[in-house]
Every structure is written in structure tokens, then in C-alpha cells.
Design a protein around this motif. Sequence first.
Motif, mmCIF file in Angstrom:
data_model
loop_
_atom_site.group_PDB
_atom_site.id
_atom_site.type_symbol
_atom_site.label_atom_id
_atom_site.label_comp_id
_atom_site.label_asym_id
_atom_site.label_seq_id
_atom_site.Cartn_x
_atom_site.Cartn_y
_atom_site.Cartn_z
ATOM 1 N N LYS A 64 83.506 -20.046 -71.433
ATOM 2 C CA LYS A 64 82.514 -20.806 -71.524
ATOM 3 C C LYS A 64 82.339 -21.248 -70.289
ATOM 4 O O LYS A 64 81.127 -21.543 -69.966
ATOM 5 N N ARG A 65 83.139 -22.181 -69.790
ATOM 6 C CA ARG A 65 82.980 -22.866 -68.421
ATOM 7 C C ARG A 65 82.728 -21.971 -67.218
ATOM 8 O O ARG A 65 81.910 -22.641 -66.560
ATOM 9 N N PRO A 86 78.587 -19.809 -68.245
ATOM 10 C CA PRO A 86 78.034 -20.434 -69.323
ATOM 11 C C PRO A 86 76.785 -19.598 -70.186
ATOM 12 O O PRO A 86 76.928 -19.871 -71.221
ATOM 13 N N GLN A 145 86.950 -21.505 -74.463
ATOM 14 C CA GLN A 145 86.416 -22.928 -73.531
ATOM 15 C C GLN A 145 86.508 -22.561 -72.108
ATOM 16 O O GLN A 145 85.439 -22.700 -71.402
ATOM 17 N N ALA A 152 82.528 -15.879 -79.089
ATOM 18 C CA ALA A 152 82.593 -17.061 -79.824
ATOM 19 C C ALA A 152 82.125 -16.499 -81.455
ATOM 20 O O ALA A 152 82.966 -17.184 -82.267
ATOM 21 N N VAL A 181 80.420 -13.702 -73.525
ATOM 22 C CA VAL A 181 81.040 -14.864 -74.123
ATOM 23 C C VAL A 181 80.665 -15.340 -75.604
ATOM 24 O O VAL A 181 81.448 -15.761 -76.396
ATOM 25 N N LYS A 182 79.187 -15.151 -75.970
ATOM 26 C CA LYS A 182 78.687 -15.703 -76.991
ATOM 27 C C LYS A 182 79.312 -14.654 -78.077
ATOM 28 O O LYS A 182 79.615 -15.091 -79.099
#
Lengths: 131, 297
Positions: free
Chosen positions: B80-81, B84, B77, B93, B89-90
Amino acid sequence: MASSFWKGVVGVGLLALAHAAFSAAQHRSYMRLTEKENETLPIDIVLQTLLAFVVTCYGIVHIAGEFRDMDASSELKLKTFDTLRNHPSFYLFNHRGRLLFRPAEQEASTVPSAQALPSNPLRLRKLENFH
Amino acid sequence: MATVSELYDVTWEEMRDKLRKWREENYRNSEQIVDVGEELINEHASKLGDDVWIIYEQVMIAALDCSRDDLAWTCLQELKRQFPDSHRVKRLAGMRLEALERYEDANKLYDSILQDDATNTAARKRKIAILKAQGKNTEAIRELNEYLEQFVGDQEAWHELSELYINEHDYAKAAFCLEELMMTNPHNHLYCEQYAEVKYTQGGLDNLELSRKYFAQALKLNNRNMRALFGLYMSASHIAASPKVSAKVKKDNVKYAAWAGAQINRAYQLAGRGTKENKCSVKAVEEMLESMQITMS
């Protein structure tokens, strides 16, 4: 702490170098004014330049950080397969670590039997060698 | 519960440097990373500056290893913040989905990354890792081969491919992958040694001679490599015991094996000096060397 001393040394060396440069420029303009073009630079300016240069180099060497061996293979003598075999881009997560290291709260809810796993005996291992 | 810094009496700078060392040298000691990293993030996040993001990434991957899904979620989180629209970051995830065994969702995520950016190597490698996790080794090998045709310089991928081939017992192709690695890293004794071991496993007189030579090369690069020393001893003894060799080759190999045996003895003596069990362990090594009788079938 030690590095700020060497940074001070480099600063002093650079200042002395700048001072010597200004002195030389001033001497040159003085020569031009008094029309004595054949006098060489005074020896103290030359000595100050050389000394400042040596001091700056010595100081920079100390700031620059760890030196590495010239021999390419000597750095690798300490490397083992433990770390060479790990490929971070290909890490898999379907290993027993997912069950073994499960935090205690989850265990209490899932396995209520008499011989439930003792709460993470592997945690004891941590205290041994923090290398 | 005592914090890491109290238990081991270390400052936050030392903890940060340790994490960097583990990150750069590919250590996978996930439990320790989670302990140290969690404390750094919770207590010293402001002092870390921009380092904190890469530490979030490192701790997240370690948390997935240790089944700390809560910690992994918070790290994700935060990342991601801050970033974005980032592919990196993907990918994280996607890795979390893989850890939860939701392979279809992870695959969809990686496909979307590749649609955006067809040259993204990280997403392609994760797709191959998914195939590996599902046990589809042959497809993983095929995909990895295609990947390497495009990205020939990726050493991690070559080593991964050699490991996949070894698992499939296709030693000839594994040897080829290790040859690629040796060409680009001629000073790395570990690749030489692994290549020699693969050749030794393949068997046959030519491969044994080649393996002996590469064990010797690994020793030349690093004279403290015990595994290469043992490998030299075994391959030389194996060649000497073979019925198909000439007398001269046999004599040479007996000499090599004797030298390697003496070096092994000496290494164990040096390692054990000052301890009470030295004599027993040295004797055990000698007996082990004598008992390594190679019988040719």
C-alpha cells in the motif's frame, strides 16, 4: 560467470565487425583518392567481416538462454493436474489450512486442554522434499 | 530457528528463482512459499530490486493460506505504501478480508473497484470466489457464465466453470467448458484426458466411445500419461462388455483393452525395475487388471 565470457566473445565479434567496416570505408576513400576504382575489396577485410559475423552469432546463441523444444506438447509432458487445477484468481481461503497451520503462540492461548494439538506436526514434512 | 538458506544450502538467487518458478506454474505450496519468501523479504530485500513487490504479493497470498495474518498484514502495508492507488493492491486487501471471513466488507471493496473501472476482471472473479466460499454454487455458476459471455478468452475461468459444473454433477455442461479449453489448447493432453473422464462418467455407449477416443488422443499427445492409459483400458473393457454392441466392435475393443493392459504392465515393470518388490507389485497389477470385471446393470 560463463555468460560474461560469452558476452566478451560477442563484444570482440562486434568490435571486429566495426573494424572491418571502417577498414572497408577507408579502402573505398583510398580508391577514390588514387582513382583506381576497379580494385576489389582486399580479401583480408572480407575474411575479417565473415569471421567476426560468425563469432558474434556463436556468442549470441550462448547468451540467449535456454532453448525450448519445437514440439508444443513435449513441454507439457511434465505438467500435472496438481498445478493445472490451481486457478490463482479464484483461490479460496476457507479451508482447514487456516486452523492446521496456525502458529504455535495462538494455539497455546486457545486450546488449554490436555490433548492439545502437538505444535504443528506438519512442520516436519517441510524438511523432506524441497523440490 | 535455522533459516531456509542454511537448512538447504541455497543462495538468495536460487530462492528467488524458485519463487518465480512456483509463481509461473501456479504451485500452491503455501508453507514453503511463506518460509522462503519471508526470509527473502527480511534479509535480502535490497538485492531483489523491483522483484520485491511481486514477491510481496506472492508471499501475502501464501500467508493467508497458512493463517499467518501478521505476515499478510505487513506485506499489504508495504504494497500500500508503494502503490497507494492501485486496484491490484485493493484486490489483495479484499482477499485478506475474505480470509478473515468478512465477506460483506470484501464485496463492498470489490464493488468500489468495479465502480472505478468496470472492466476489472480480477475484482469480478473475486466476487465469484466469494459466492463459491459461501456455498452459493448456483449463483457462482450464473455469475461466471455472465463473465464468460463478455470475456470469452479467459481459460482459467472456463476451467473453473467446468469444475463448478462437475461439483454440481452437470456433466454435459462441464464437457462443453472442457471442449472450449481443448479448442484453444489442442496440444494439452490434460484437457483431453479430463474431457474423456467426464464423458466416461456420463455413461452411455456413445459417450464411452467418445471417451475412449479422447483417452487415445491424450496418450498420443503424451505417451507417459498413466491415467489416460487406465482410462483407455476401462472404457474399452466397458464397451466390450456391453450387450448392445456388434461382434466386430466387441472384438476391436477387446484388442484395445488387451493392448492397454499390456502397456500398463510394462510401465509398472519398468518403473519398478531394480527394486526388490518388483515381482510382487507386477503381480498385483496383473491381478488388479484381471479383477476389473465390468458388469452392466
